[in-house]
Design a protein around this motif. Structure first.
Motif, PDB file in Angstrom:
ATOM      1  N   GLU A   1       5.270   3.116 -34.716  1.00 49.80           N
ATOM      2  CA  GLU A   1       3.807   3.118 -34.591  1.00 49.80           C
ATOM      3  C   GLU A   1       3.371   3.974 -33.396  1.00 49.80           C
ATOM      4  O   GLU A   1       2.411   4.736 -33.464  1.00 49.80           O
ATOM      5  N   TRP A   2       4.102   3.862 -32.283  1.00 45.04           N
ATOM      6  CA  TRP A   2       3.778   4.668 -31.093  1.00 45.04           C
ATOM      7  C   TRP A   2       3.873   6.148 -31.437  1.00 45.04           C
ATOM      8  O   TRP A   2       3.008   6.947 -31.108  1.00 45.04           O
ATOM      9  N   ARG A   3       4.927   6.535 -32.166  1.00 44.84           N
ATOM     10  CA  ARG A   3       5.115   7.941 -32.514  1.00 44.84           C
ATOM     11  C   ARG A   3       4.002   8.423 -33.446  1.00 44.84           C
ATOM     12  O   ARG A   3       3.475   9.529 -33.274  1.00 44.84           O
ATOM     13  N   LEU A   4       3.620   7.584 -34.386  1.00 38.51           N
ATOM     14  CA  LEU A   4       2.528   7.969 -35.293  1.00 38.51           C
ATOM     15  C   LEU A   4       1.238   8.131 -34.489  1.00 38.51           C
ATOM     16  O   LEU A   4       0.498   9.105 -34.661  1.00 38.51           O
ATOM     17  N   GLU A   5       1.002   7.203 -33.556  1.00 41.10           N
ATOM     18  CA  GLU A   5      -0.214   7.304 -32.743  1.00 41.10           C
ATOM     19  C   GLU A   5      -0.204   8.600 -31.915  1.00 41.10           C
ATOM     20  O   GLU A   5      -1.205   9.308 -31.827  1.00 41.10           O
ATOM     21  N   GLN A   6       0.964   8.935 -31.359  1.00 38.27           N
ATOM     22  CA  GLN A   6       1.067  10.167 -30.569  1.00 38.27           C
ATOM     23  C   GLN A   6       0.818  11.400 -31.443  1.00 38.27           C
ATOM     24  O   GLN A   6       0.132  12.337 -31.031  1.00 38.27           O
ATOM     25  N   SER A   7       1.366  11.378 -32.665  1.00 33.03           N
ATOM     26  CA  SER A   7       1.140  12.507 -33.580  1.00 33.03           C
ATOM     27  C   SER A   7      -0.340  12.640 -33.900  1.00 33.03           C
ATOM     28  O   SER A   7      -0.900  13.743 -33.870  1.00 33.03           O
ATOM     29  N   LEU A   8      -0.986  11.506 -34.175  1.00 34.41           N
ATOM     30  CA  LEU A   8      -2.413  11.533 -34.499  1.00 34.41           C
ATOM     31  C   LEU A   8      -3.224  11.996 -33.292  1.00 34.41           C
ATOM     32  O   LEU A   8      -4.124  12.832 -33.408  1.00 34.41           O
ATOM     33  N   ARG A   9      -2.857  11.499 -32.116  1.00 32.68           N
ATOM     34  CA  ARG A   9      -3.591  11.855 -30.892  1.00 32.68           C
ATOM     35  C   ARG A   9      -3.489  13.369 -30.654  1.00 32.68           C
ATOM     36  O   ARG A   9      -4.476  14.045 -30.383  1.00 32.68           O
ATOM     37  N   ARG A  10      -2.282  13.886 -30.796  1.00 34.69           N
ATOM     38  CA  ARG A  10      -2.080  15.336 -30.574  1.00 34.69           C
ATOM     39  C   ARG A  10      -2.814  16.152 -31.616  1.00 34.69           C
ATOM     40  O   ARG A  10      -3.429  17.175 -31.323  1.00 34.69           O
ATOM     41  N   THR A  11      -2.737  15.689 -32.863  1.00 34.71           N
ATOM     42  CA  THR A  11      -3.389  16.447 -33.934  1.00 34.71           C
ATOM     43  C   THR A  11      -4.903  16.443 -33.719  1.00 34.71           C
ATOM     44  O   THR A  11      -5.553  17.481 -33.846  1.00 34.71           O
ATOM     45  N   LEU A  12      -5.442  15.300 -33.347  1.00 32.71           N
ATOM     46  CA  LEU A  12      -6.896  15.184 -33.119  1.00 32.71           C
ATOM     47  C   LEU A  12      -7.347  16.108 -31.990  1.00 32.71           C
ATOM     48  O   LEU A  12      -8.366  16.796 -32.084  1.00 32.71           O
ATOM     49  N   THR A  13      -6.548  16.171 -30.908  1.00 30.65           N
ATOM     50  CA  THR A  13      -6.983  16.986 -29.765  1.00 30.65           C
ATOM     51  C   THR A  13      -6.623  18.454 -29.924  1.00 30.65           C
ATOM     52  O   THR A  13      -7.383  19.334 -29.550  1.00 30.65           O
ATOM     53  N   ARG A  14      -5.475  18.771 -30.541  1.00 27.49           N
ATOM     54  CA  ARG A  14      -5.065  20.181 -30.568  1.00 27.49           C
ATOM     55  C   ARG A  14      -5.393  20.889 -31.878  1.00 27.49           C
ATOM     56  O   ARG A  14      -5.680  22.064 -31.894  1.00 27.49           O
ATOM     57  N   ARG A  15      -5.361  20.137 -33.004  1.00 26.83           N
ATOM     58  CA  ARG A  15      -5.600  20.771 -34.302  1.00 26.83           C
ATOM     59  C   ARG A  15      -6.423  19.836 -35.192  1.00 26.83           C
ATOM     60  O   ARG A  15      -5.996  19.429 -36.256  1.00 26.83           O
ATOM     61  N   PRO A  16      -7.665  19.523 -34.762  1.00 27.35           N
ATOM     62  CA  PRO A  16      -8.504  18.627 -35.589  1.00 27.35           C
ATOM     63  C   PRO A  16      -8.714  19.152 -37.009  1.00 27.35           C
ATOM     64  O   PRO A  16      -8.920  18.379 -37.943  1.00 27.35           O
ATOM     65  N   ASP A  17      -8.580  20.454 -37.184  1.00 30.40           N
ATOM     66  CA  ASP A  17      -8.729  21.029 -38.532  1.00 30.40           C
ATOM     67  C   ASP A  17      -7.722  20.459 -39.527  1.00 30.40           C
ATOM     68  O   ASP A  17      -8.017  20.323 -40.714  1.00 30.40           O
TER      69      ASP A  17
ATOM     70  N   ARG B   1      -6.772  16.052 -44.733  1.00 29.68           N
ATOM     71  CA  ARG B   1      -5.608  15.182 -44.936  1.00 29.68           C
ATOM     72  C   ARG B   1      -6.030  13.777 -45.319  1.00 29.68           C
ATOM     73  O   ARG B   1      -6.878  13.181 -44.675  1.00 29.68           O
ATOM     74  N   GLU B   2      -5.409  13.244 -46.374  1.00 29.36           N
ATOM     75  CA  GLU B   2      -5.665  11.848 -46.739  1.00 29.36           C
ATOM     76  C   GLU B   2      -4.990  10.956 -45.713  1.00 29.36           C
ATOM     77  O   GLU B   2      -3.831  11.169 -45.364  1.00 29.36           O
ATOM     78  N   LEU B   3      -5.762   9.963 -45.211  1.00 22.95           N
ATOM     79  CA  LEU B   3      -5.202   9.088 -44.175  1.00 22.95           C
ATOM     80  C   LEU B   3      -4.749   7.762 -44.771  1.00 22.95           C
ATOM     81  O   LEU B   3      -5.455   7.178 -45.590  1.00 22.95           O
ATOM     82  N   LEU B   4      -3.572   7.315 -44.352  1.00 28.56           N
ATOM     83  CA  LEU B   4      -3.102   5.975 -44.743  1.00 28.56           C
ATOM     84  C   LEU B   4      -3.887   4.944 -43.920  1.00 28.56           C
ATOM     85  O   LEU B   4      -4.387   5.284 -42.836  1.00 28.56           O
ATOM     86  N   PRO B   5      -3.993   3.722 -44.409  1.00 24.89           N
ATOM     87  CA  PRO B   5      -4.763   2.705 -43.667  1.00 24.89           C
ATOM     88  C   PRO B   5      -4.327   2.588 -42.197  1.00 24.89           C
ATOM     89  O   PRO B   5      -5.162   2.564 -41.293  1.00 24.89           O
TER      90      PRO B   5
END
Ligand SMILES: Nc1nonc1C(=O)NCc1ccc(Cl)cc1
Length: 249
Positions: free
Chosen positions: A209-225, A230-234
């Motif tokens: 879960e921590w790794r998924l959160e880090q991936s999401l955090r990085r994607t949101l800040t560096r590549r929000p596009d 992308r379809e998001l899982l719950p």
């Protein structure tokens, strides 16, 4: 998969055929490679494969005949089903290479990569003998060889057994459309910087879960596009909401 490169610099491809996971897999015959030098098809004694551009302008253009003959020669070498093959020209004018296209190409039996040099290749080769044009990015390098090797490396990661069972391309960041999470290894402390405690907890569910959160955090800040389409899982939606609330505070 049998990959052929049409190139004036065959030796350049040793960096992918002799080294790393791709080199090992080729030596194990998991994939095969051959380079074809268009110079051998030049019909003049001096091996001319380029000439001055019609309409003037700087530089030289690669002539159609030697390239056309080289592509024909490559097609005669095809293994497996001839139908499952593609001739690709690397250039900034091509369609941008994507994870989706990489996956599609990894299903082929035969791939021919036409690598240009000079100012370009005669358009009539592209019209008659090339199936598609692909770009690896909006910049210009000196020839098609490095772009061809980047395409090869990305594609080969999805050819079964190239990566072996330990690593898997499916776990690559772009495989699930997110940027990769941060990685750490020993020592636990480096220049006063510690490793996040969660990674030493042994709790694999929390670590995932921590790794998924880090991936999401990085994607949101560096590549929000990347998140737009992308379809998001719950679980991902929940984590993104949490991240967004933090930044709103
Ligand atoms: N960007 C890219 N994505 O694919 N290829 C490129 C690139 O810059 N090629 C350089 C190049 C391509 C053709 C010729 Cl004739 C000369 C130089």
């Amino acid at each position: 998969m049998f990959i052929q490169a049409i190139t004036l610099f065959p030796e350049m491809f040793e960096s992918i055929t002799e080294y790393g996971v791709t080199g090992r897999a080729r030596k194990q015959d998991i994939w095969q490679f051959a380079a074809i030098n268009p110079r051998q098809f030049a019909d003049n004694k001096l091996g001319y494969i380029d000439d001055r551009p019609f309409g003037g302008g700087v530089g030289m253009v690669m002539m159609a005949e030697p390239l056309f003959c080289a592509i024909q020669a490559a097609k005669q070498q095809f293994s497996g089903s001839l139908k499952n093959s593609r001739v690709i020209y690397l250039s900034p004018q091509g369609q941008s290479l994507s994870h989706k296209k990489v996956l599609e190409l990894s299903q082929l039996d035969n791939l021919v990569l036409l690598c240009g040099r000079y100012e370009g290749v005669d358009e009539r080769v592209l019209q008659t003998a090339v199936d598609e044009e692909i770009s690896i990015g909006d910049f210009v390098v000196s020839g098609g060889e490095l772009p061809a090797m980047m395409l090869m490396d990305a594609v080969l990661r999805f050819v079964p057994n190239v990566l072996g069972e330990i690593a898997s391309a499916e776990q690559d960041s772009f495989a699930d459309g997110l940027l990769d999470y941060p990685h750490y290894t020993r020592p636990a402390e480096f220049q006063g910087m510690a490793v996040p405690d969660i990674l030493k907890s042994g709790n694999h569910a929390l670590i995932a879960e921590w790794r998924l959160e880090q991936s999401l955090r990085r994607t949101l800040t560096r590549r929000p596009d990347l998140l737009v389409s992308r379809e998001l899982l719950p679980q991902e939606t929940r984590l993104l909401d949490k991240i967004r609330q933090e930044s709103d505070e």
